[in-house]
Design a protein around this motif. Structure first.
Motif, PDB file in Angstrom:
ATOM      1  N   VAL A  48      19.671 -16.800  14.806  1.00 40.55           N
ATOM      2  CA  VAL A  48      20.870 -16.813  15.630  1.00 40.55           C
ATOM      3  C   VAL A  48      20.614 -17.547  16.946  1.00 40.55           C
ATOM      4  CG1 VAL A  48      22.451 -15.332  16.939  1.00 40.55           C
ATOM      5  CG2 VAL A  48      21.842 -14.735  14.587  1.00 40.55           C
ATOM      6  N   ALA A  49      19.430 -17.350  17.532  1.00 43.01           N
ATOM      7  CA  ALA A  49      19.095 -18.016  18.792  1.00 43.01           C
ATOM      8  C   ALA A  49      18.986 -19.530  18.611  1.00 43.01           C
ATOM      9  CB  ALA A  49      17.784 -17.454  19.345  1.00 43.01           C
ATOM     10  N   LEU A  50      18.400 -19.970  17.504  1.00 39.72           N
ATOM     11  CA  LEU A  50      18.279 -21.405  17.247  1.00 39.72           C
ATOM     12  C   LEU A  50      19.646 -22.052  17.058  1.00 39.72           C
ATOM     13  CD1 LEU A  50      15.194 -21.415  14.826  1.00 39.72           C
ATOM     14  CD2 LEU A  50      15.290 -22.383  17.142  1.00 39.72           C
ATOM     15  N   ILE A  51      20.542 -21.364  16.371  1.00 44.96           N
ATOM     16  CA  ILE A  51      21.896 -21.892  16.166  1.00 44.96           C
ATOM     17  C   ILE A  51      22.631 -21.991  17.495  1.00 44.96           C
ATOM     18  CG2 ILE A  51      24.157 -21.352  15.173  1.00 44.96           C
ATOM     19  CD1 ILE A  51      22.597 -20.153  12.767  1.00 44.96           C
ATOM     20  N   HIS A  63      20.793  -7.539  19.965  1.00 48.87           N
ATOM     21  CA  HIS A  63      20.414  -7.237  18.588  1.00 48.87           C
ATOM     22  C   HIS A  63      21.632  -7.165  17.666  1.00 48.87           C
ATOM     23  CE1 HIS A  63      16.437  -6.383  20.100  1.00 48.87           C
ATOM     24  NE2 HIS A  63      16.913  -5.464  20.923  1.00 48.87           N
ATOM     25  N   ARG A  64      22.830  -7.238  18.221  1.00 48.23           N
ATOM     26  CA  ARG A  64      24.034  -7.077  17.422  1.00 48.23           C
ATOM     27  C   ARG A  64      24.370  -8.367  16.677  1.00 48.23           C
ATOM     28  NH1 ARG A  64      29.541  -4.107  19.400  1.00 48.23           N
ATOM     29  NH2 ARG A  64      28.081  -2.366  19.313  1.00 48.23           N
ATOM     30  N   ALA A  65      24.927  -8.210  15.485  1.00 47.91           N
ATOM     31  CA  ALA A  65      25.315  -9.364  14.677  1.00 47.91           C
ATOM     32  C   ALA A  65      26.386 -10.181  15.401  1.00 47.91           C
ATOM     33  CB  ALA A  65      25.840  -8.888  13.320  1.00 47.91           C
ATOM     34  N   PRO A  66      26.355 -11.513  15.259  1.00 52.41           N
ATOM     35  CA  PRO A  66      27.366 -12.353  15.920  1.00 52.41           C
ATOM     36  C   PRO A  66      28.776 -12.020  15.430  1.00 52.41           C
ATOM     37  CG  PRO A  66      25.548 -13.692  15.091  1.00 52.41           C
ATOM     38  CD  PRO A  66      25.365 -12.318  14.527  1.00 52.41           C
ATOM     39  N   PHE A  67      29.740 -12.229  16.309  1.00 58.92           N
ATOM     40  CA  PHE A  67      31.152 -12.064  15.962  1.00 58.92           C
ATOM     41  C   PHE A  67      31.898 -13.245  16.557  1.00 58.92           C
ATOM     42  CE2 PHE A  67      35.492 -10.692  16.724  1.00 58.92           C
ATOM     43  CZ  PHE A  67      35.826 -10.046  15.549  1.00 58.92           C
ATOM     44  N   ARG A  68      32.475 -14.072  15.690  1.00 57.45           N
ATOM     45  CA  ARG A  68      33.206 -15.258  16.132  1.00 57.45           C
ATOM     46  C   ARG A  68      34.661 -15.132  15.699  1.00 57.45           C
ATOM     47  NH1 ARG A  68      30.588 -18.233  19.838  1.00 57.45           N
ATOM     48  NH2 ARG A  68      32.106 -19.873  19.331  1.00 57.45           N
ATOM     49  N   THR A  93      28.964 -21.483  11.170  1.00 60.48           N
ATOM     50  CA  THR A  93      27.518 -21.409  11.409  1.00 60.48           C
ATOM     51  C   THR A  93      27.205 -20.548  12.622  1.00 60.48           C
ATOM     52  OG1 THR A  93      27.104 -23.547  10.357  1.00 60.48           O
ATOM     53  CG2 THR A  93      25.460 -22.780  11.931  1.00 60.48           C
ATOM     54  N   ARG A  94      28.040 -20.604  13.636  1.00 59.23           N
ATOM     55  CA  ARG A  94      27.832 -19.743  14.811  1.00 59.23           C
ATOM     56  C   ARG A  94      27.949 -18.258  14.450  1.00 59.23           C
ATOM     57  NH1 ARG A  94      31.429 -23.560  18.802  1.00 59.23           N
ATOM     58  NH2 ARG A  94      29.702 -24.640  19.807  1.00 59.23           N
ATOM     59  N   ALA A  95      28.654 -17.982  13.343  1.00 55.12           N
ATOM     60  CA  ALA A  95      28.782 -16.596  12.875  1.00 55.12           C
ATOM     61  C   ALA A  95      27.697 -16.224  11.874  1.00 55.12           C
ATOM     62  CB  ALA A  95      30.152 -16.395  12.240  1.00 55.12           C
ATOM     63  N   HIS A  96      26.732 -17.101  11.647  1.00 54.23           N
ATOM     64  CA  HIS A  96      25.641 -16.843  10.693  1.00 54.23           C
ATOM     65  C   HIS A  96      24.976 -15.495  10.976  1.00 54.23           C
ATOM     66  CE1 HIS A  96      22.283 -17.707   8.019  1.00 54.23           C
ATOM     67  NE2 HIS A  96      21.419 -17.595   9.019  1.00 54.23           N
ATOM     68  N   ARG A  97      24.788 -14.704   9.926  1.00 54.09           N
ATOM     69  CA  ARG A  97      24.213 -13.350   9.989  1.00 54.09           C
ATOM     70  C   ARG A  97      25.170 -12.353  10.645  1.00 54.09           C
ATOM     71  NH1 ARG A  97      20.406 -13.354   6.148  1.00 54.09           N
ATOM     72  NH2 ARG A  97      18.862 -15.018   6.444  1.00 54.09           N
ATOM     73  N   GLY A  98      26.442 -12.762  10.801  1.00 55.95           N
ATOM     74  CA  GLY A  98      27.412 -11.868  11.419  1.00 55.95           C
ATOM     75  C   GLY A  98      28.780 -12.015  10.789  1.00 55.95           C
ATOM     76  N   VAL A  99      29.812 -11.904  11.615  1.00 54.38           N
ATOM     77  CA  VAL A  99      31.194 -11.848  11.155  1.00 54.38           C
ATOM     78  C   VAL A  99      31.978 -13.033  11.697  1.00 54.38           C
ATOM     79  CG1 VAL A  99      33.337 -10.508  11.197  1.00 54.38           C
ATOM     80  CG2 VAL A  99      31.132  -9.323  11.059  1.00 54.38           C
TER      81      VAL A  99
END
Length: 297
Positions: A48-51, A63-68, A93-99
């Motif tokens: 997430v940080a690299l994206i 630590h929370r999953a991304p939300f876009r 892609t900004r929402a990768h590993r999240g919502v």
């Protein structure tokens, strides 16, 4: 039913479509979802940080999953990536590993929505250029909210719909069948009356629901992958009772399910079984999973 759907979607990472009139709480529900998801692992945090760095976004270090939640006027390039010069990651892609939450789904450009079909299915975005092809990660949970018609009140118990049949048909055709079919769960969310809103006896805290979600996710991690990502061969190996299999076949024979819907119901049923901490998918699990496929006519 809506709270139950949100818990199941969080537990299995399932794509969820909420269909209902204005004021039903669709957006509020979607924004509650990240609070139910497990915290990111160190490896996921690094991704997430690299994206964020590639997209030029600030690093929050959480630590929370991304939300876009992009606006419905977003272009195809803004959603899936691209742009002039060096392609940049899009919202998916900004929402990768999240919502990735798409509010007012019917207001997005049809071409932009159809461009999401491949990332939803494959977990990657491919941006082609004349000199090279770039692949961005896009393992997302897609959550969307839509009104049932342009005025928003088709089927509402308290306010009549003012749309013509032609207007309703034109509105619904903006959402393609293949896109709708990629939602594991489709739920009708009716508006609640004052008495319903005042009744808080059955309300659980986010902490309580998250604990069940994390427990179900742990079962899936030990199995090797999220239920959302189970392949057809994986699903064929899922143990089901005879009654559960018969219920699933009856739904298919009644043309309630498409071929893709068959697998999506099996994935959701597996998540429901995981929440119940049982190895065998039972008839009740399948019936509940099928009920969450009926939210868009």
């Amino acid at each position: 039913a809506a709270r139950r759907a949100l818990e199941i979607a969080a537990a299995g990472g399932h794509h969820l479509l909420l269909n209902g009139p204005p004021g039903a709480g669709k957006t509020l529900m979607a924004r509650c979802l990240p609070g139910l998801l497990p915290d990111l692992t160190p490896d996921e945090e690094r991704e997430v940080a690299l994206i964020a760095a590639a997209a030029g976004d600030p690093l929050d270090g959480g630590h929370r999953a991304p939300f876009r939640s992009p606006h419905h006027s977003a272009s195809t390039a803004a959603l899936v990536g691209g742009g002039i010069g060096v392609p940049r990651p899009g919202e998916v892609t900004r929402a990768h590993r999240g919502v990735l939450f798409l509010d007012e789904l019917g207001e997005f450009a049809p071409a932009a929505l159809d461009a999401l079909r491949q990332p939803i299915e494959d977990g990657v975005v491919t941006v082609a250029r004349s000199a090279e092809t770039i692949r961005f990660p896009a393992r997302i949970q897609l959550v969307a909210a839509t009104n049932p018609c342009p005025c928003g009140y088709d089927g509402d118990r308290r306010r009549p719909c003012s749309c013509t049949d032609r207007a309703k048909d034109r509105y619904r055709t903006r959402l393609s069948g293949p896109l709708l079919d990629r939602f594991d769960m489709r739920l009708v969310v009716p508006r609640l009356g004052p008495r319903d809103l005042a009744d808080s006896d059955a309300v659980e805290s986010t902490t309580e629901v998250k604990a069940r979600v994390v427990s179900a996710r742990r079962i899936q991690v030990n199995r090797g992958r999220l239920n959302r990502e189970l392949t057809g061969s994986d699903l064929d190996a899922v143990p089901m009772t005879t009654e559960a299999t018969s219920t699933l076949r009856a739904a298919a024979d009644a043309d309630t399910l498409t071929g893709r819907g068959w697998d999506r119901v099996r994935r959701v049923a597996r998540t429901i079984a995981d929440l119940a901490h049982v190895d065998m998918v039972e008839r009740d699990h399948v019936e509940e999973a099928i009920s969450f496929r009926m939210g868009f006519a």
